[in-house]
Design a protein around this motif. Structure first.
Motif, PDB file in Angstrom:
ATOM      1  N   ILE A   1     -15.131   0.726   9.883  1.00  0.00           N
ATOM      2  CA  ILE A   1     -14.886   0.375   8.459  1.00  0.00           C
ATOM      3  C   ILE A   1     -14.450   1.544   7.584  1.00  0.00           C
ATOM      4  O   ILE A   1     -13.591   1.309   6.804  1.00  0.00           O
ATOM      5  CB  ILE A   1     -16.034  -0.455   7.729  1.00  0.00           C
ATOM      6  N   ALA A   2     -14.745   2.911   8.041  1.00  0.00           N
ATOM      7  CA  ALA A   2     -14.176   3.925   7.497  1.00  0.00           C
ATOM      8  C   ALA A   2     -12.644   4.042   7.677  1.00  0.00           C
ATOM      9  O   ALA A   2     -11.909   4.324   6.925  1.00  0.00           O
ATOM     10  CB  ALA A   2     -14.937   5.102   7.800  1.00  0.00           C
ATOM     11  N   GLY A   3     -12.426   3.766   9.216  1.00  0.00           N
ATOM     12  CA  GLY A   3     -11.042   3.954   9.582  1.00  0.00           C
ATOM     13  C   GLY A   3     -10.054   2.735   8.954  1.00  0.00           C
ATOM     14  O   GLY A   3      -9.060   2.800   8.593  1.00  0.00           O
ATOM     15  N   VAL A   4     -10.794   1.472   8.985  1.00  0.00           N
ATOM     16  CA  VAL A   4      -9.992   0.295   8.476  1.00  0.00           C
ATOM     17  C   VAL A   4      -9.542   0.700   6.835  1.00  0.00           C
ATOM     18  O   VAL A   4      -8.469   0.381   6.360  1.00  0.00           O
ATOM     19  CB  VAL A   4     -10.754  -1.085   8.362  1.00  0.00           C
ATOM     20  N   ALA A   5     -10.474   1.211   6.098  1.00  0.00           N
ATOM     21  CA  ALA A   5     -10.516   1.346   4.814  1.00  0.00           C
ATOM     22  C   ALA A   5      -9.050   2.486   4.593  1.00  0.00           C
ATOM     23  O   ALA A   5      -8.234   2.389   3.708  1.00  0.00           O
ATOM     24  CB  ALA A   5     -11.491   2.003   4.052  1.00  0.00           C
ATOM     25  N   GLN A   6      -9.042   3.364   5.561  1.00  0.00           N
ATOM     26  CA  GLN A   6      -7.977   4.553   5.293  1.00  0.00           C
ATOM     27  C   GLN A   6      -6.678   3.858   5.840  1.00  0.00           C
ATOM     28  O   GLN A   6      -5.622   3.922   5.192  1.00  0.00           O
ATOM     29  CB  GLN A   6      -8.279   5.712   6.422  1.00  0.00           C
ATOM     30  N   LEU A   7      -6.716   2.891   6.834  1.00  0.00           N
ATOM     31  CA  LEU A   7      -5.517   2.073   7.091  1.00  0.00           C
ATOM     32  C   LEU A   7      -4.916   1.114   6.000  1.00  0.00           C
ATOM     33  O   LEU A   7      -3.749   1.078   5.522  1.00  0.00           O
ATOM     34  CB  LEU A   7      -5.745   0.831   8.324  1.00  0.00           C
ATOM     35  N   GLU A   8      -6.109   0.644   5.082  1.00  0.00           N
ATOM     36  CA  GLU A   8      -5.511  -0.031   3.885  1.00  0.00           C
ATOM     37  C   GLU A   8      -5.022   0.861   2.821  1.00  0.00           C
ATOM     38  O   GLU A   8      -3.970   0.197   2.282  1.00  0.00           O
ATOM     39  CB  GLU A   8      -6.783  -1.027   3.447  1.00  0.00           C
ATOM     40  N   ARG A   9      -5.731   1.936   2.656  1.00  0.00           N
ATOM     41  CA  ARG A   9      -5.069   2.832   1.650  1.00  0.00           C
ATOM     42  C   ARG A   9      -3.643   3.354   1.934  1.00  0.00           C
ATOM     43  O   ARG A   9      -2.830   3.568   1.094  1.00  0.00           O
ATOM     44  CB  ARG A   9      -6.019   4.175   1.602  1.00  0.00           C
ATOM     45  N   ALA A  10      -3.431   3.477   3.251  1.00  0.00           N
ATOM     46  CA  ALA A  10      -2.091   4.208   3.853  1.00  0.00           C
ATOM     47  C   ALA A  10      -0.955   2.736   3.815  1.00  0.00           C
ATOM     48  O   ALA A  10       0.146   3.116   4.239  1.00  0.00           O
ATOM     49  CB  ALA A  10      -2.195   4.688   5.181  1.00  0.00           C
ATOM     50  N   GLY A  11      -1.447   1.716   3.608  1.00  0.00           N
ATOM     51  CA  GLY A  11      -0.626   0.421   3.513  1.00  0.00           C
ATOM     52  C   GLY A  11      -0.021  -0.080   5.303  1.00  0.00           C
ATOM     53  O   GLY A  11       1.058  -0.468   5.132  1.00  0.00           O
ATOM     54  N   PHE A  12      -0.831   0.117   5.942  1.00  0.00           N
ATOM     55  CA  PHE A  12      -0.738  -0.220   7.422  1.00  0.00           C
ATOM     56  C   PHE A  12       0.026  -1.461   7.611  1.00  0.00           C
ATOM     57  O   PHE A  12       0.831  -1.918   7.978  1.00  0.00           O
ATOM     58  CB  PHE A  12      -1.952   0.296   8.320  1.00  0.00           C
ATOM     59  N   ARG A  13      -0.955  -2.522   6.840  1.00  0.00           N
ATOM     60  CA  ARG A  13      -0.767  -3.837   6.914  1.00  0.00           C
ATOM     61  C   ARG A  13       0.644  -4.334   6.449  1.00  0.00           C
ATOM     62  O   ARG A  13       1.553  -4.965   6.872  1.00  0.00           O
ATOM     63  CB  ARG A  13      -2.101  -4.701   6.177  1.00  0.00           C
ATOM     64  N   SER A  14       0.751  -3.581   5.008  1.00  0.00           N
ATOM     65  CA  SER A  14       1.990  -4.132   4.255  1.00  0.00           C
ATOM     66  C   SER A  14       3.240  -3.380   5.115  1.00  0.00           C
ATOM     67  O   SER A  14       4.105  -4.055   5.203  1.00  0.00           O
ATOM     68  CB  SER A  14       2.017  -3.208   2.910  1.00  0.00           C
ATOM     69  N   ALA A  15       2.811  -2.356   5.731  1.00  0.00           N
ATOM     70  CA  ALA A  15       4.225  -1.581   6.497  1.00  0.00           C
ATOM     71  C   ALA A  15       4.431  -2.586   7.676  1.00  0.00           C
ATOM     72  O   ALA A  15       5.796  -2.754   7.965  1.00  0.00           O
ATOM     73  CB  ALA A  15       3.708  -0.417   7.105  1.00  0.00           C
ATOM     74  N   LEU A  16       3.652  -3.122   8.447  1.00  0.00           N
ATOM     75  CA  LEU A  16       4.142  -4.262   9.444  1.00  0.00           C
ATOM     76  C   LEU A  16       4.794  -5.375   8.967  1.00  0.00           C
ATOM     77  O   LEU A  16       5.754  -5.782   9.498  1.00  0.00           O
ATOM     78  CB  LEU A  16       3.017  -4.494  10.197  1.00  0.00           C
ATOM     79  N   ILE A  17       4.210  -5.879   7.777  1.00  0.00           N
ATOM     80  CA  ILE A  17       4.975  -7.023   7.275  1.00  0.00           C
ATOM     81  C   ILE A  17       6.284  -6.841   6.706  1.00  0.00           C
ATOM     82  O   ILE A  17       7.218  -7.465   6.957  1.00  0.00           O
ATOM     83  CB  ILE A  17       3.961  -7.677   6.011  1.00  0.00           C
ATOM     84  N   GLU A  18       6.628  -5.451   6.148  1.00  0.00           N
ATOM     85  CA  GLU A  18       7.739  -5.164   5.619  1.00  0.00           C
ATOM     86  C   GLU A  18       8.633  -5.030   6.840  1.00  0.00           C
ATOM     87  O   GLU A  18       9.805  -5.092   6.774  1.00  0.00           O
ATOM     88  CB  GLU A  18       7.706  -4.184   4.795  1.00  0.00           C
ATOM     89  N   ALA A  19       8.147  -4.520   7.751  1.00  0.00           N
ATOM     90  CA  ALA A  19       8.990  -4.146   8.907  1.00  0.00           C
ATOM     91  C   ALA A  19       9.719  -5.290   9.608  1.00  0.00           C
ATOM     92  O   ALA A  19      10.645  -5.644   9.929  1.00  0.00           O
ATOM     93  CB  ALA A  19       8.292  -3.476  10.378  1.00  0.00           C
ATOM     94  N   VAL A  20       8.799  -6.620   9.755  1.00  0.00           N
ATOM     95  CA  VAL A  20       9.180  -7.822  10.219  1.00  0.00           C
ATOM     96  C   VAL A  20      10.348  -8.461   9.174  1.00  0.00           C
ATOM     97  O   VAL A  20      11.396  -8.802   9.649  1.00  0.00           O
ATOM     98  CB  VAL A  20       7.853  -8.799  10.228  1.00  0.00           C
ATOM     99  N   GLN A  21      10.072  -8.189   8.114  1.00  0.00           N
ATOM    100  CA  GLN A  21      11.021  -8.913   6.896  1.00  0.00           C
ATOM    101  C   GLN A  21      12.479  -8.065   7.177  1.00  0.00           C
ATOM    102  O   GLN A  21      13.407  -8.468   6.998  1.00  0.00           O
ATOM    103  CB  GLN A  21      10.285  -8.686   5.560  1.00  0.00           C
ATOM    104  N   ALA A  22      12.309  -6.680   7.177  1.00  0.00           N
ATOM    105  CA  ALA A  22      13.212  -5.756   7.336  1.00  0.00           C
ATOM    106  C   ALA A  22      14.503  -6.309   8.546  1.00  0.00           C
ATOM    107  O   ALA A  22      15.552  -6.340   8.443  1.00  0.00           O
ATOM    108  CB  ALA A  22      13.045  -4.349   7.218  1.00  0.00           C
TER     109      ALA A  22
END
Length: 267
Positions: free
Chosen positions: A235-256
């Protein structure tokens, strides 16, 4: 026709498809003909697969099924060359990125045309291909296309309006996953692991997780919840991924990538 499958273009994806078709015995070597402009590539394909290989595109086009595996910008030249061909295919399948069915059907009037988007894991039989049927395509044409692309992985049928999104997700997706694996390995090295061990751990973690999700039918969120314990490391690692925008980055990559596919289709 003695040639059941003609392929115009002898690149990596074309080779992946014909290789798996021969291995799966969907077609015999003598039933496949490939046209390729590079002599070195022609020699390689002929020697490795014992298929008919020629410089002339008309040799491949005189087949029951014609698979277009060329660069999109080469389409007009190929169509012009085939214009006077007497014996033409019963079905045309295109894997040209961004080229719409309307343009393909204009190039091959009165022929059923299927637009397809495979991805690079097809080279090891683990790909996924989306197919979109044209106006004249009937069920037996779809079955034939499915038999071809099922040799290199899974097949889904979509409306053509979704093909750009398919390109953005599964077409470009292997690059995103490769970057994720590389980044995981780099993280392991930063934490003190030897490079070879870090890469092996990263690769097998991604492969094993995908296999687990596929075989168990677990939703990814459910698997994530099972791995994260209260106050634990995950959960510590997941929280850092969320802070870094990992999920949003993948979504935006597909959209781009989807937008870029749309742009290429208009050019």
């Amino acid at each position: 026709m003695s040639v059941k499958l003609g392929i115009i273009g002898g690149g990596v994806m074309a080779e992946a498809i014909l290789s798996r078709l021969i291995t799966a015995k969907v077609y015999s070597t003598y039933e496949i003909s490939v046209s390729e402009p590079l002599s070195q590539r022609r020699d390689f394909l002929q020697q490795k697969y014992r298929i008919r290989v020629a410089f002339d595109n008309k040799a491949a086009a005189a087949s029951e099924v014609l698979l277009l595996a060329i660069k999109p910008q080469a389409l007009e030249a190929v169509v012009s060359e085939l214009g006077a061909l007497q014996e033409k295919p019963s079905l045309v399948i295109s894997i040209l990125a961004g080229v719409p069915l309307s343009r393909l059907e204009s190039a091959f009037p009165d022929k059923p045309v299927i637009r397809a988007m495979p991805n690079t894991p097809a080279t090891v039989g683990a790909g996924i291909t989306a197919i979109a049927p044209g106006k004249k395509v009937e069920n037996h044409h779809l079955s034939l296309a499915r038999s071809i692309f099922e040799a290199v992985g899974q097949v889904v049928e979509v409306s053509e309006s979704l093909m750009d999104a398919v390109t953005g997700l599964s077409g470009s997706g292997p690059a995103y996953v490769a970057i994720a694996i590389e980044a995981l390995a780099d993280g392991g090295v930063a934490a003190g692991l030897p490079r070879a061990v870090a890469f092996q751990l990263a690769l097998q973690t991604v492969l094993g997780t995908a296999t687990l999700i596929q075989e168990s039918q677990l939703h990814p969120a459910e698997l994530k919840d099972r791995v994260t314990s209260p106050g634990g490391t995950t959960i510590a690692g997941v929280a850092q991924l969320e802070r870094a925008g990992f999920r949003s980055a993948l979504i935006e990559a597909v959209q781009a990538a989807t937008r870029r596919s749309q742009e290429l289709g208009r050019s």
